[in-house]
Motif scaffolding. Structure first.
Motif, short mmCIF file in Angstrom:
data_model
loop_
_atom_site.label_atom_id
_atom_site.label_comp_id
_atom_site.label_asym_id
_atom_site.label_seq_id
_atom_site.Cartn_x
_atom_site.Cartn_y
_atom_site.Cartn_z
N ALA A 1 -32.73 -20.37 50.04
CA ALA A 1 -33.37 -19.16 50.55
C ALA A 1 -32.49 -18.52 51.60
O ALA A 1 -31.96 -19.21 52.49
CB ALA A 1 -34.74 -19.49 51.14
N VAL B 1 -34.80 -5.59 51.51
CA VAL B 1 -34.34 -6.20 50.26
C VAL B 1 -34.22 -5.04 49.28
O VAL B 1 -35.23 -4.45 48.88
CB VAL B 1 -35.30 -7.27 49.75
N LYS C 1 -37.79 -14.94 54.41
CA LYS C 1 -36.70 -15.51 53.61
C LYS C 1 -36.76 -14.95 52.20
O LYS C 1 -37.83 -14.62 51.68
CB LYS C 1 -36.77 -17.04 53.58
N VAL C 2 -35.58 -14.84 51.58
CA VAL C 2 -35.45 -14.29 50.24
C VAL C 2 -35.00 -15.40 49.29
O VAL C 2 -34.01 -16.09 49.56
CB VAL C 2 -34.43 -13.14 50.20
N THR C 3 -35.72 -15.58 48.19
CA THR C 3 -35.37 -16.59 47.20
C THR C 3 -34.93 -15.92 45.90
O THR C 3 -35.30 -14.79 45.62
CB THR C 3 -36.55 -17.53 46.91
N VAL D 1 -29.35 -7.42 50.99
CA VAL D 1 -30.23 -8.00 51.99
C VAL D 1 -29.72 -7.59 53.36
O VAL D 1 -28.55 -7.80 53.68
CB VAL D 1 -30.28 -9.53 51.86
N VAL E 1 -36.55 -11.44 42.25
CA VAL E 1 -36.35 -12.09 43.55
C VAL E 1 -37.65 -11.97 44.32
O VAL E 1 -38.51 -11.14 44.01
CB VAL E 1 -35.19 -11.48 44.37
N GLU E 2 -37.81 -12.81 45.35
CA GLU E 2 -39.03 -12.76 46.16
C GLU E 2 -38.68 -12.78 47.64
O GLU E 2 -37.76 -13.47 48.07
CB GLU E 2 -39.95 -13.94 45.83
N LEU E 3 -39.47 -12.02 48.40
CA LEU E 3 -39.36 -12.01 49.86
C LEU E 3 -40.61 -12.64 50.45
O LEU E 3 -41.72 -12.10 50.33
CB LEU E 3 -39.22 -10.58 50.38
N ASP E 4 -40.45 -13.81 51.06
CA ASP E 4 -41.52 -14.47 51.81
C ASP E 4 -41.64 -13.74 53.15
O ASP E 4 -40.70 -13.75 53.95
CB ASP E 4 -41.16 -15.94 52.01
N ALA F 1 -45.85 -13.29 49.59
CA ALA F 1 -44.50 -12.81 49.32
C ALA F 1 -44.58 -11.52 48.53
O ALA F 1 -45.59 -11.23 47.88
CB ALA F 1 -43.68 -13.84 48.56
#
Length: 333
Positions: free
Chosen positions: A247, A305, A219-221, A288, A266-269, A275
């Protein structure tokens, strides 16, 4: 390993910095330009730096540069397309993803890692994603220094116009791409200089593939509240929406969205308890993407991403330049 679950562990910025301080060394800088067509031995002689920057034959014998940091992190960059195909933490864990259908014989762009999209993102007047990922880039310089206040292992690559590019995009330019290992962090610096006598416009992206434990867990936040273009049904005529989720998730179908005027962070879990934190400047948008069943042999193992100029072009006047940077770091969740 392709299409496999990662074992990526979280990295702390303090650890690589401490490692660098513990192992001081001399600075080495090499700035003689060499064509990617040069042999690996010649490239190593001109640009290699023992223990930090090494030129080797990659897959299909394609010239490749390997950056090694004193903390144990590494990165691999193919001169074809200036494509970063590997970024490993000090533990040896891979962060990027290369698709199993990737080829390295220069017959097509490398599918995976961090391919370039320049001077066109997506479909348009020229071939998909432009020409930068199809061409050999020249080595302009390498450097390395283990002193804490000096440079980390780094390579600078250059692309300029030629007969092939001028047929698609009639402009003179110089693209300069620098890849650096700052401890366990991967840093990129992309500059486009207008060397002609007329303004030009372009779109661009770093089409970054990240390995994930499983697409359902990724997931991307950092994108909530942004306007986005949904290209999943018709890339040439995307639908417009506004992101309401905390997310962005994957796994239920094709995901292909351009988030406009995205934040710098931004962050990718990736689903492992870690992440990838992505910090950018100059790149206005974030793309994305996950192909879902159109690549059913491996879609579960990666998501993209992408830092991008995808919502609209940027214009550069003669003698001027445009610049964008990224900093990738693995963090605990």
């Amino acid at each position: 390993m392709l299409c496999s679950a990662p074992t990526m562990r979280a990295a702390r910025a303090a650890r690589p910095a401490a490692a660098a301080r513990a192992a001081p060394g001399r600075r080495a800088v090499f700035a003689v330009r060499a064509s990617a067509g040069a042999g690996v031995a010649d490239l190593q002689k001109k640009f290699g730096i023992k223990g930090n920057v090494e030129f080797v034959e990659g897959k299909a014998g394609t010239p490749t540069v390997v950056l090694k940091h004193s903390c144990g992190a590494s990165a691999q960059v193919y001169l074809h397309g200036a494509c970063v195909t590997s970024w490993k933490q000090a533990s040896g864990d891979e962060v990027l993803y290369v698709r199993p259908d990737a080829v390295f014989d220069k017959s097509k762009p490398i599918s995976g890692g961090v391919p370039h999209c320049f001077p066109q993102f997506g479909p348009g007047a020229m071939q998909q994603h432009g020409f930068a990922r199809n061409l050999d880039w020249e080595v302009a310089s390498t450097s390395a220094d283990l002193q804490p206040d000096e440079k980390d292992p780094e390579v600078e690559l250059v692309l300029t116009e030629n007969d092939y590019t001028l047929k698609m995009w009639p402009h003179k330019f110089k693209a300069v791409y620098t890849v650096t290992l700052h401890g366990e962090q991967l840093r990129t610096d992309f500059r486009v200089i207008n060397t002609g006598d007329a303004p030009f416009s372009f779109t661009s992206a770093l089409h970054t593939y990240f390995e994930v434990l499983h697409v359902d867990k990724a997931k991307v936040t950092g994108l909530k509240g942004l306007t986005y273009l949904d290209k999943s049904k018709d890339p040439k005529n995307p639908a417009t929406g506004k992101e309401s989720r905390d997310a962005v998730t994957f796994g239920s179908g094709l995901v292909d969205s351009v988030y406009l005027d995205a934040p710098a962070h931004v962050e990718l879990d990736v689903g492992t308890g870690a992440a990838v934190a992505i910090d950018a400047s100059g790149w206005k948008d974030v793309v994305v993407w996950n192909p879902h069943l159109t690549m059913k042999e491996c879609y579960e193992s990666f998501v993209c991403v992408e830092n991008a100029l995808a919502g609209g072009p940027v214009t550069v006047q003669p003698g001027d330049s445009w610049r964008a940077t990224t900093n990738f770091q693995v963090v605990d969740l």
